[in-house]
Design a protein around this motif. Structure first.
Motif, PDB file in Angstrom:
ATOM      1  N   TYR A  81       0.800  -1.006  -0.069  1.00  0.00           N
ATOM      2  CA  TYR A  81      -0.063   0.093  -0.088  1.00  0.00           C
ATOM      3  C   TYR A  81       1.060   1.405   0.071  1.00  0.00           C
ATOM      4  N   ARG A  82       2.032   1.302   0.797  1.00  0.00           N
ATOM      5  CA  ARG A  82       2.712   2.263   0.932  1.00  0.00           C
ATOM      6  C   ARG A  82       3.380   2.428  -0.604  1.00  0.00           C
ATOM      7  N   PHE A  83       3.907   1.570  -1.174  1.00  0.00           N
ATOM      8  CA  PHE A  83       4.573   1.631  -2.453  1.00  0.00           C
ATOM      9  C   PHE A  83       3.486   1.766  -3.520  1.00  0.00           C
ATOM     10  N   PHE A  84       2.219   1.605  -3.458  1.00  0.00           N
ATOM     11  CA  PHE A  84       1.197   1.258  -4.553  1.00  0.00           C
ATOM     12  C   PHE A  84       1.607   2.369  -5.602  1.00  0.00           C
ATOM     13  N   ASP A  85       1.854   3.602  -5.245  1.00  0.00           N
ATOM     14  CA  ASP A  85       2.242   4.342  -6.380  1.00  0.00           C
ATOM     15  C   ASP A  85       3.148   4.186  -7.531  1.00  0.00           C
ATOM     16  N   GLY A  95      -1.900  -3.312 -14.089  1.00  0.00           N
ATOM     17  CA  GLY A  95      -1.885  -4.060 -14.938  1.00  0.00           C
ATOM     18  C   GLY A  95      -0.578  -4.959 -15.263  1.00  0.00           C
ATOM     19  N   THR A  96       0.469  -4.490 -14.505  1.00  0.00           N
ATOM     20  CA  THR A  96       1.665  -5.384 -14.465  1.00  0.00           C
ATOM     21  C   THR A  96       1.090  -6.475 -13.469  1.00  0.00           C
ATOM     22  N   ASN A  97       2.396  -7.214 -13.348  1.00  0.00           N
ATOM     23  CA  ASN A  97       2.060  -8.630 -12.673  1.00  0.00           C
ATOM     24  C   ASN A  97       1.988  -8.330 -11.113  1.00  0.00           C
ATOM     25  N   ALA A  98       1.007  -8.135 -10.661  1.00  0.00           N
ATOM     26  CA  ALA A  98       0.646  -7.797  -9.217  1.00  0.00           C
ATOM     27  C   ALA A  98       1.037  -9.005  -8.321  1.00  0.00           C
ATOM     28  N   LYS A  99       0.776 -10.100  -8.894  1.00  0.00           N
ATOM     29  CA  LYS A  99       1.325 -11.509  -8.105  1.00  0.00           C
ATOM     30  C   LYS A  99       2.801 -11.388  -7.756  1.00  0.00           C
ATOM     31  N   ALA A 100       3.325 -11.475  -8.899  1.00  0.00           N
ATOM     32  CA  ALA A 100       4.779 -11.492  -8.797  1.00  0.00           C
ATOM     33  C   ALA A 100       5.464 -10.229  -8.047  1.00  0.00           C
ATOM     34  N   TRP A 101       4.769  -9.229  -7.900  1.00  0.00           N
ATOM     35  CA  TRP A 101       5.081  -8.066  -7.064  1.00  0.00           C
ATOM     36  C   TRP A 101       4.735  -8.220  -5.806  1.00  0.00           C
ATOM     37  N   LEU A 102       3.657  -8.747  -5.398  1.00  0.00           N
ATOM     38  CA  LEU A 102       3.346  -9.091  -3.832  1.00  0.00           C
ATOM     39  C   LEU A 102       4.154 -10.204  -3.470  1.00  0.00           C
ATOM     40  N   PHE A 103       4.580 -11.194  -4.371  1.00  0.00           N
ATOM     41  CA  PHE A 103       5.497 -12.342  -3.808  1.00  0.00           C
ATOM     42  C   PHE A 103       6.754 -11.687  -3.576  1.00  0.00           C
ATOM     43  N   ARG A 104       7.164 -10.829  -4.330  1.00  0.00           N
ATOM     44  CA  ARG A 104       8.646 -10.369  -4.082  1.00  0.00           C
ATOM     45  C   ARG A 104       8.627  -9.709  -2.673  1.00  0.00           C
ATOM     46  N   ILE A 105       7.692  -8.706  -2.408  1.00  0.00           N
ATOM     47  CA  ILE A 105       7.679  -8.279  -1.155  1.00  0.00           C
ATOM     48  C   ILE A 105       7.571  -8.852   0.027  1.00  0.00           C
ATOM     49  N   LEU A 106       6.762  -9.928  -0.116  1.00  0.00           N
ATOM     50  CA  LEU A 106       6.577 -11.271   0.878  1.00  0.00           C
ATOM     51  C   LEU A 106       7.810 -11.674   1.155  1.00  0.00           C
ATOM     52  N   LYS A 107       8.618 -12.194   0.035  1.00  0.00           N
ATOM     53  CA  LYS A 107       9.698 -12.897   0.232  1.00  0.00           C
ATOM     54  C   LYS A 107      11.025 -11.950   1.011  1.00  0.00           C
TER      55      LYS A 107
END
Lengths: 197, 93
Positions: free
Chosen positions: A55-59, A64-76
């Motif tokens: 949320y903080r970096f949502f800007d 339309g880009t890969n939301a799943k990969a982006w969140l997985f990366r943050i989580l990892k």
């Protein structure tokens, strides 16, 4: 750094967009967190933290880009930074318990051969799932991670490289070693059950 | 210990054949993950049509992937999680 200007969204608009784009990933993300931490409460915390960071970096997230990969990366990354230290020991497999269940009188049953066959089919499905989970949980976390990302979540090597911040060549070699290790653990189990591969 | 992590692949008598099988072993993961190029795919498929050990290695590798994708149980997300994420986001300015 350069400004992330563009249209200024109201908080309501931003929240709505955030929920629409990122909350659908909740299920795979939670499963990933659980497989990393092996603990439901830790998984819960890790996922919440991931969404708050997102949320903080949502800007910076391009629609339309890969939301799943982006969140997985943050989580990892959150996992590496904060959770890894306190993550618990992987569960050990108790083969004798499994064998005991398998050979128990209940399975032999009163219904003779036919019902035994049915029960075996069903319980074998469960046993396989449990056994795969135990074997996977016993792997080092880096090995577990590539197997989950690839086989459970279906990420491509390129996506995995981005999530894990490693070159594709490293993804390939790590995945190969991870699978050999998993295979070895499952083969041991198969032998203990009297199967020979 | 380390050697046990490597593929125990059947040795074949002819040296030329052996190195071809080694190449196939390296392609196994690419094949089952759908990451092999068209050339790699046809090289692989041609080889396993005539090489039983490599054919079997491929079957085993597919089985292994299927065990994870098809049998590993997914955990259920607690219902409260989505709600608490939404709540915390709304609090965030």
């Amino acid at each position: 750094m350069s400004e992330q200007t563009g249209k200024q969204l109201s908080k309501e608009e931003k929240d709505a967009r955030f929920e629409a784009e990122l909350l659908p990933v909740l299920d795979p993300l939670y499963n990933f967190a659980y497989r990393l931490t092996l603990d439901e409460d830790d998984a819960n915390d890790l996922v919440q933290e991931t969404y708050l960071k997102a949320y903080r970096f949502f800007d910076y997230f391009e629609q339309g880009t890969n939301a799943k990969a982006w969140l997985f990366r943050i989580l990892k990354n959150s996992f590496i930074n904060e959770f890894r230290k306190k993550s618990k020991q992987p569960a050990k497999v108790d083969y004798s318990e499994v064998e005991g269940y398998y050979n128990s009188d209940d399975v032999e049953g009163e219904g003779g051969v036919a019902s035994t066959t049915d029960m075996r089919t069903e319980s074998v499905q469960d046993l396989i799932g449990d056994e795969v989970a135990s074997a996977l949980n016993a792997l080092p976390v880096d090995f577990r991670t590539v197997i989950i990302l690839c086989d459970l979540e279906g990420f491509t090597y390129e996506e995995m490289a981005k999530i894990l911040d490693i070159p594709i060549g490293t993804v390939r070699s790590r995945l190969h070693r991870a699978r050999n290790s998993l295979k070895e653990k499952l083969e041991k189990y198969a032998k203990s059950m009297g199967y020979n591969s | 210990m380390e050697s046990r992590f490597t593929e125990t692949h059947q040795k074949l008598s002819e040296d030329g054949h052996e190195s071809e099988c080694d190449k196939i072993v390296k392609l196994l993961d690419l094949m089952i993950d759908g990451e092999a190029s068209t050339e790699e795919q046809s090289y692989f498929n041609t080889h396993i049509e005539e090489c039983v050990p490599c054919f079997e290695s491929h079957q085993k590798q597919k089985l292994l992937k299927g065990l994870v994708s098809g049998h590993l149980k997914r955990v259920i997300v607690p219902e409260s999680l989505a709600l608490s994420i939404k709540a915390r986001i709304q609090e965030t300015v």
